[in-house]
Design an enzyme around this catalytic site. Structure first.
Site, short mmCIF file in Angstrom:
data_model
loop_
_atom_site.label_atom_id
_atom_site.label_comp_id
_atom_site.label_asym_id
_atom_site.label_seq_id
_atom_site.Cartn_x
_atom_site.Cartn_y
_atom_site.Cartn_z
N ASP A 89 14.69 -5.07 29.11
CA ASP A 89 15.61 -4.04 29.35
C ASP A 89 15.98 -4.07 30.89
O ASP A 89 15.21 -4.07 31.70
CB ASP A 89 15.25 -2.54 28.94
CG ASP A 89 15.04 -2.43 27.48
OD1 ASP A 89 15.92 -3.01 27.01
OD2 ASP A 89 14.57 -1.34 27.05
N TRP A 219 -6.03 38.47 39.31
CA TRP A 219 -7.36 38.52 39.11
C TRP A 219 -7.72 39.20 37.61
O TRP A 219 -7.26 39.96 37.30
CB TRP A 219 -8.08 39.33 40.19
CG TRP A 219 -9.57 39.37 39.88
CD1 TRP A 219 -10.72 38.66 40.21
CD2 TRP A 219 -10.16 40.36 39.28
NE1 TRP A 219 -11.68 39.12 39.75
CE2 TRP A 219 -11.55 40.29 39.25
CE3 TRP A 219 -9.64 41.58 38.89
CZ2 TRP A 219 -12.56 40.91 38.84
CZ3 TRP A 219 -10.70 42.43 38.06
CH2 TRP A 219 -12.12 42.15 38.15
N ASP A 387 -26.89 34.03 41.67
CA ASP A 387 -25.40 34.65 42.24
C ASP A 387 -25.58 35.44 43.51
O ASP A 387 -26.60 35.27 44.30
CB ASP A 387 -24.68 35.31 41.27
CG ASP A 387 -23.09 35.14 41.36
OD1 ASP A 387 -22.48 35.66 42.03
OD2 ASP A 387 -22.56 34.16 40.58
N ASP A 388 -24.55 36.07 43.82
CA ASP A 388 -24.52 36.94 45.03
C ASP A 388 -25.87 37.86 45.37
O ASP A 388 -26.41 38.31 44.21
CB ASP A 388 -23.12 37.67 44.80
CG ASP A 388 -22.77 38.03 46.34
OD1 ASP A 388 -23.22 38.12 47.13
OD2 ASP A 388 -21.68 38.78 46.30
N LYS A 497 -22.45 27.20 43.57
CA LYS A 497 -21.46 27.86 43.13
C LYS A 497 -20.65 28.36 44.37
O LYS A 497 -20.80 29.41 44.99
CB LYS A 497 -21.62 29.12 42.17
CG LYS A 497 -20.48 29.92 41.73
CD LYS A 497 -20.91 31.07 40.88
CE LYS A 497 -19.68 32.22 40.61
NZ LYS A 497 -19.96 33.11 39.97
N ASP A 499 -17.87 30.20 46.30
CA ASP A 499 -16.75 31.36 46.03
C ASP A 499 -15.95 31.49 47.11
O ASP A 499 -16.13 31.21 48.31
CB ASP A 499 -17.61 32.75 45.36
CG ASP A 499 -16.96 33.24 44.56
OD1 ASP A 499 -15.64 33.38 44.40
OD2 ASP A 499 -17.64 34.29 43.85
N CYS A 547 -14.90 28.33 42.81
CA CYS A 547 -14.75 29.59 42.00
C CYS A 547 -14.03 30.43 43.11
O CYS A 547 -14.08 30.28 44.56
CB CYS A 547 -15.79 30.43 42.02
SG CYS A 547 -16.03 32.24 41.69
N ASP A 569 -13.20 35.79 36.23
CA ASP A 569 -14.00 37.10 36.09
C ASP A 569 -13.91 37.73 34.79
O ASP A 569 -15.02 38.27 34.55
CB ASP A 569 -14.01 38.01 37.22
CG ASP A 569 -14.53 37.18 38.40
OD1 ASP A 569 -15.26 36.04 38.29
OD2 ASP A 569 -14.38 37.78 39.59
C1 GLA Z 1 -16.73 36.56 42.68
C2 GLA Z 1 -17.00 35.58 41.52
C3 GLA Z 1 -18.33 36.28 40.42
C4 GLA Z 1 -19.32 36.77 41.42
C5 GLA Z 1 -19.08 37.56 42.34
C6 GLA Z 1 -20.13 37.59 43.37
O1 GLA Z 1 -15.93 37.66 42.18
O2 GLA Z 1 -16.11 35.29 40.65
O3 GLA Z 1 -18.44 35.28 39.42
O4 GLA Z 1 -19.94 35.60 41.88
O5 GLA Z 1 -17.83 37.06 43.28
O6 GLA Z 1 -19.78 38.49 44.35
#
Ligand code: GLA
Length: 758
Positions: A89, A219, A387-388, A497, A499, A547, A569
């Site tokens: 072509d 969110w 986590d946190d 993780k 964030d 995240c 979340d």
């Molecule tokens: C965000 C993340 C959650 C968690 C919190 C901790 O909202 O998306 O999964 O880790 O922070 O403060």
């Protein structure tokens, strides 16, 4: 996007191009005959050709052709983007479009591949520059080009100023996805300021029957698929937040005629690889030409480029599928796995993880985490993530961010005893961090008030009681890197993780010259990427999750440096069906983290069976986020069984081809997905019923992607198959006759597999 000094000896020799073309053509014709294409990416190289007579470039991949040419005004003009054309072509030379009256000049009506703002351009420009003398006119013309295998560089230059732009193309032979970007070079004797630096413009065939799909959200409710006709005017998808954002994701797909068949018809799609403020515009001009442009957001943009510096835009990926939106998603998934993710084309499968957040929130301590770890290990979890709450004076979200030392009250002996315990249980260990943020109530902030984004003398707006560190600053970049490097040096951590729990406000950078403050939009992201890259280089075994309060930082830029993402979340397993459905339009389920959490859920107090919650999460990368201290022995038995089942199908779910048999969009009562493994030996189907009405049976499921002639054995992962379902049948049977599952009532779920026998 690193400014660096331009090498004076770039070679753009046409003679070189000719010989490269001859070699390439030889290789394609004799070494890779088209009939012999296989699923191996290596054996499907893209072919790029240039016709000296017509000045037409042609990029062929296994199923697509992309054509552009140099027109009589030396502009680079789009000619074709779509299904693969025949080798013979022929394309005539590009010819600029005529203008339309005195109001729309040819520069506006011509479909440019990349156009500077100047000379009466009224559609979206790709590049806009202000020069020190006040001039803002920019007219880019073709200079030369270079073809190197699957890459094409086209050098353009302004008609009088020493401003050079290289349009960069890299084509993936297997998926047809083309990666585009532009490099802007200042070879003038002065600085200038770039006010808009897009990566590319994609032009569609002329038409008025286009439909745009894009992703919107907020969110807790990310990944909503939106549809709207492409009409005269402009639609802007964007983030002005300094980050990718939950609200729009930098992805688009455009099809024709509003067809609701997800597996047929032309679809053009694209995604930006940029985790800062971004913009994609979809514009139908006065002559019904549709163009899609994108790059860093032009709002509040300003990047001063010194003499000798260059500016590399982010990548903008574009592709075409003739197999509907389903085919478009599968191409993107394949491309992400084979070309984007760390360790591509062989990114590791996602381990089953446990995460403590929903169980303990900030109340983490050594004994509590150890107890959860024991329970998680007993059901087959492979990675335990704290986590946190483990650092600084972090009791809630008011304090601690920035102070990345282990909290001595919660962990008197540091993290080692917990990590050793997790290892002794046969799992690896992961940790939550949010390195770009600081609470005003922290030692870090008290010491470095000037480290946050701010305008001098103006308020510093807090969100979740935190401020954003200015990662563009070299000292902040060094601090953040050192914190993480030390954490990984001192602890046996397999996974972070990472964030990012707010967006920007007052994005000032008072420490630099006022003319350079807006560089923060680019330099912040550049440093973010470089920290990720350097950490990965120094700690090659580390895996990272992106995240941002859920799915607020997911794009093809961050996915080059992270192994998975937190989807949302919102962990309600029913809400997740819609969220996960939208996610997979753009991103592979292989990176889509999905936790099984408690019921009734905190999100909306909905009660769902543990089986339902597992099956919803098993459509992505499975995690457990429930409070295991509250589980009954029966829950543990169920979980153990389902985690084992997941391990038997995860390669298919994470790496296979996804078919949306019934989407949960538009308040559909059902949601059904099917994944077929890459080798075609296994298919997995997940079926969910919201609520049945008036005794209607669940719709029959017609499978896809099987080999019609092969025989497959069906295996119900639960007992929901209709009793008359044969144990074995051909692919044709499963696809044409279909499968009945018996789902009745509210919030019911089923799953089954097909295993190929021959
Ligand atoms: C965000 C993340 C959650 C968690 C919190 C901790 O909202 O998306 O999964 O880790 O922070 O403060």
């Amino acid at each position: 996007m690193n400014p660096k000094h331009v090498s004076p000896c770039r070679s753009y020799e046409n003679a070189y191009n000719r010989s490269a073309f001859i070699l390439c053509a030889f290789a394609v014709l004799f070494l890779f005959p088209f009939a012999g294409f296989t699923a191996n990416a290596q054996s499907n190289p893209a072919m790029i050709r240039f016709d000296e007579n017509t000045k037409v470039f042609r990029i062929d991949t296994s199923k697509t052709t992309y054509v552009l040419g140099i027109n009589e005004n030396q502009q680079v003009q789009s000619l074709y983007w779509g299904a693969r054309l025949a080798d013979g072509d022929h394309f005539a030379a590009a010819k600029a479009m005529p203008g339309h009256s005195s109001f729309d000049l040819p520069v506006t009506t011509t479909p440019h591949e990349y156009v500077g703002w100047g000379g009466g351009l009224y559609v979206e420009p790709d590049l806009k520059i202000t020069f020190p003398d006040g001039n803002r006119d920019l007219a880019l013309k073709y200079v030369s080009h270079k073809i190197n295998g699957d890459e094409l560089d086209i050098l353009m230059k302004d008609i009088s100023l020493e401003v050079y732009v290289t349009l960069q193309y890299k084509a993936d032979g297997e998926t047809g996805i083309i990666r585009r970007s532009a490099e802007i070079e200042n070879r003038t004797n002065e600085q200038f300021t770039i006010e808009q630096a897009f990566s590319a413009t994609w032009n569609l065939p002329r038409g008025t029957d286009y439909r745009l799909r894009y992703l919107s959200g907020r969110w807790g409710a990310e990944w909503n698929v939106q549809q709207q006709p492409v009409q005269p005017g402009k639609t802007v998808l964007e983030s002005r937040r300094g980050t990718t954002g939950h609200q729009n994701n930098p992805w688009f797909a455009i099809d024709r005629e509003g067809s609701n068949d997800s597996e047929h018809g032309s679809v053009w799609f694209g995604a930006l690889g940029w985790s800062g403020s971004w913009e994609i515009t979809v514009e139908q001009d006065t002559l019904q030409q549709v163009r899609i442009s994108g790059g860093p957001n032009s709002f509040d943009f300003g990047y001063r480029l010194q003499k000798g510096e260059h500016f590399q835009t982010p990548y903008f990926y574009g592709g075409y599928s003739s197999e509907g939106i389903g085919g478009a998603s599968r191409l993107l998934h394949r491309f992400e796995i084979d070309s984007i993710l760390p360790h591509a084309p062989h990114p590791a499968l996602r381990p089953v993880l446990y995460n403590s957040w929903e169980a303990t929130e900030f109340n983490v301590d050594e004994a509590g985490q150890m107890a959860l770890a024991e329970k998680a290990a007993s059901i087959g979890v492979e990675r335990f993530v704290m986590d946190d709450g483990w650092f600084g004076q972090r009791k809630d979200d008011h304090a601690g961010l920035g102070d990345w030392y282990v909290n001595p009250q919660k962990f008197p002996h540091g993290l080692k005893p917990l990590i050793d315990k997790v290892h002794s249980l046969g799992m690896d260990f992961g940790l939550w961090v949010e390195p770009e943020m600081v609470n005003p109530d922290s030692d870090l902030y008290r010491k470095h008030l000037d480290w946050v984004l701010n305008f001098s003398g103006r308020p510093r707006t807090e969100a979740r009681n935190q401020l954003v560190l200015n990662l563009a600053r070299p000292d902040v970049r060094e601090y953040v890197f050192n914190v993480l490097d030390k954490l990984l040096n001192e602890n046996d951590i397999a996974f972070l993780k990472w964030d990012y729990n707010r967006n920007w406000s007052e994005p000032g950078w008072p420490a630099v010259a006022p003319e350079d403050e807006k560089k923060v939009y680019v330099d912040f992201i550049r440093n973010y990427y470089s920290i990720l890259a350097e950490l990965r280089e120094k700690h090659p075994k580390i895996e990272i999750e992106s995240c941002s309060g859920g799915g607020g930082r997911v794009d093809l830029g961050v996915l080059r440096l992270t192994d998975e993402v937190w989807t949302s979340d919102n962990t309600d397993a029913f809400d997740r069906l819609l969220i996960q459905n939208g996610f997979t339009y753009a991103y592979t389920p292989g990176v889509m983290m999905a936790w099984v959490t408690d019921s009734p859920t905190w999100v909306n107090h909905r009660t769902l069976s543990l089986e339902y919650r597992f099956l919803s999460s098993m459509q992505g990368s499975l995690g457990i986020g429930a409070n295991l201290n509250k589980w009954t022995p029966e829950d543990f038995d169920t979980a153990k069984k389902m985690v084992a089942q997941y391990k038997g199908i995860r390669e298919t779910v994470q790496r296979g081809s996804l078919y949306r048999l019934i989407t949960p969009e538009n308040n559909s009562e059902q949601s059904v997905t099917e994944s077929v493994s890459r080798d075609g030996h296994q298919a997995v189907v997940f079926a969910f019923l919201h609520s049945s009405t008036e005794l209607y049976p669940f719709p029959r499921l017609y499978l896809r992607g099987l080999d019609a002639k092969a025989v497959y054995r069906i295996d119900a992962m639960d007992s929901r198959l209709a009793p008359d379902t044969p144990a074995e049948a051909s692919g044709a049977y499963w696809m044409e006759h279909g499968v009945d599952v018996e789902l009745r009532g509210d919030f019911q779920a089923a799953a089954f597999t097909l295993e190929r026998k021959n």
